[in-house]
Scaffold this motif. Sequence first.
Motif, PDB file in Angstrom:
ATOM      1  N   ALA A 128      23.171  20.677  28.320  1.00  0.00           N
ATOM      2  CA  ALA A 128      22.713  19.430  27.579  1.00  0.00           C
ATOM      3  C   ALA A 128      22.650  19.568  26.128  1.00  0.00           C
ATOM      4  O   ALA A 128      23.237  18.910  25.103  1.00  0.00           O
ATOM      5  N   GLU A 129      21.713  20.645  25.662  1.00  0.00           N
ATOM      6  CA  GLU A 129      21.873  20.793  24.284  1.00  0.00           C
ATOM      7  C   GLU A 129      23.184  21.586  23.602  1.00  0.00           C
ATOM      8  O   GLU A 129      23.215  20.934  22.455  1.00  0.00           O
ATOM      9  N   ALA A 130      24.100  22.056  24.323  1.00  0.00           N
ATOM     10  CA  ALA A 130      25.374  22.374  23.535  1.00  0.00           C
ATOM     11  C   ALA A 130      26.018  21.114  23.437  1.00  0.00           C
ATOM     12  O   ALA A 130      26.806  21.109  22.520  1.00  0.00           O
ATOM     13  N   GLU A 157      17.651  24.589  36.656  1.00  0.00           N
ATOM     14  CA  GLU A 157      17.105  23.654  35.478  1.00  0.00           C
ATOM     15  C   GLU A 157      17.213  24.005  34.006  1.00  0.00           C
ATOM     16  O   GLU A 157      17.739  23.171  33.121  1.00  0.00           O
ATOM     17  N   GLU A 158      17.051  25.401  33.503  1.00  0.00           N
ATOM     18  CA  GLU A 158      17.247  25.754  32.337  1.00  0.00           C
ATOM     19  C   GLU A 158      18.770  25.860  32.004  1.00  0.00           C
ATOM     20  O   GLU A 158      19.115  25.472  30.952  1.00  0.00           O
ATOM     21  N   GLU A 159      19.630  26.119  32.786  1.00  0.00           N
ATOM     22  CA  GLU A 159      20.959  26.001  32.635  1.00  0.00           C
ATOM     23  C   GLU A 159      21.500  24.520  32.330  1.00  0.00           C
ATOM     24  O   GLU A 159      22.150  24.532  31.545  1.00  0.00           O
ATOM     25  N   GLN A 160      20.956  23.729  33.132  1.00  0.00           N
ATOM     26  CA  GLN A 160      21.508  22.325  32.818  1.00  0.00           C
ATOM     27  C   GLN A 160      20.895  21.816  31.201  1.00  0.00           C
ATOM     28  O   GLN A 160      21.491  21.038  30.538  1.00  0.00           O
ATOM     29  N   ARG A 161      19.560  22.284  30.942  1.00  0.00           N
ATOM     30  CA  ARG A 161      19.098  21.856  29.770  1.00  0.00           C
ATOM     31  C   ARG A 161      19.909  22.447  28.596  1.00  0.00           C
ATOM     32  O   ARG A 161      20.123  21.853  27.563  1.00  0.00           O
TER      33      ARG A 161
END
Length: 195
Positions: free
Chosen positions: A171-173, A164-168
């Motif tokens: 997405a921010e990048a 989940e943190e990796e996906q977040r």
Amino acid sequence: SGVDPVSLELDTKSFTKSLLQINRRNAVIDLDIKDGKKKSIRHVVIKELQTHPINDQLIHADFCEISLESPMVLDVPVELTGVSKGVDIGGIMQFTMTKVPLRGTILDFPDTLTLDISDLAIEDSLSCKDLDIPKELELMVEEDKQVVFIADPAKVHIITWEEEEEQRLAAEADEAAESGETAEGAEEAESDKDA
């Protein structure tokens, strides 16, 4: 809708108990309001109740005055009954639509819509068309919109905190890259104008 709020003071435990019992239902309450010698009846629904976190004593109640004749849209809770055959053998129930928006006059709204899930096997679902909606009410979403689904546990991927943190972060990048491209595009257009 153009009507000033009215402050009320109540000092009765039975009224408080009744309010707490009907909270989160689409129930109409008739408030008898006395202002000096003037008396009026207001048809209201509960908008919000605030209770004390320790003793559950009612602290504040917000009511919304309504018309008994004018149509309105309300979300009616869906209540599932029975035990799914698919869940019994390991399926994962996904209750995707816990409330259904309906349009009609307030006295036609049920407190809940019940849906029997006993016959659902793995990979089965029920949608809004399977709900027993009173004929006086209009469904405000597509009738094929899914309400409950029994997922196959072999096909369900549970996302870990790390994923989940990796996906977040990804997405921010992406967002940062898009906004950077937009800014660069604007700068290029401005330099082309100057040239």
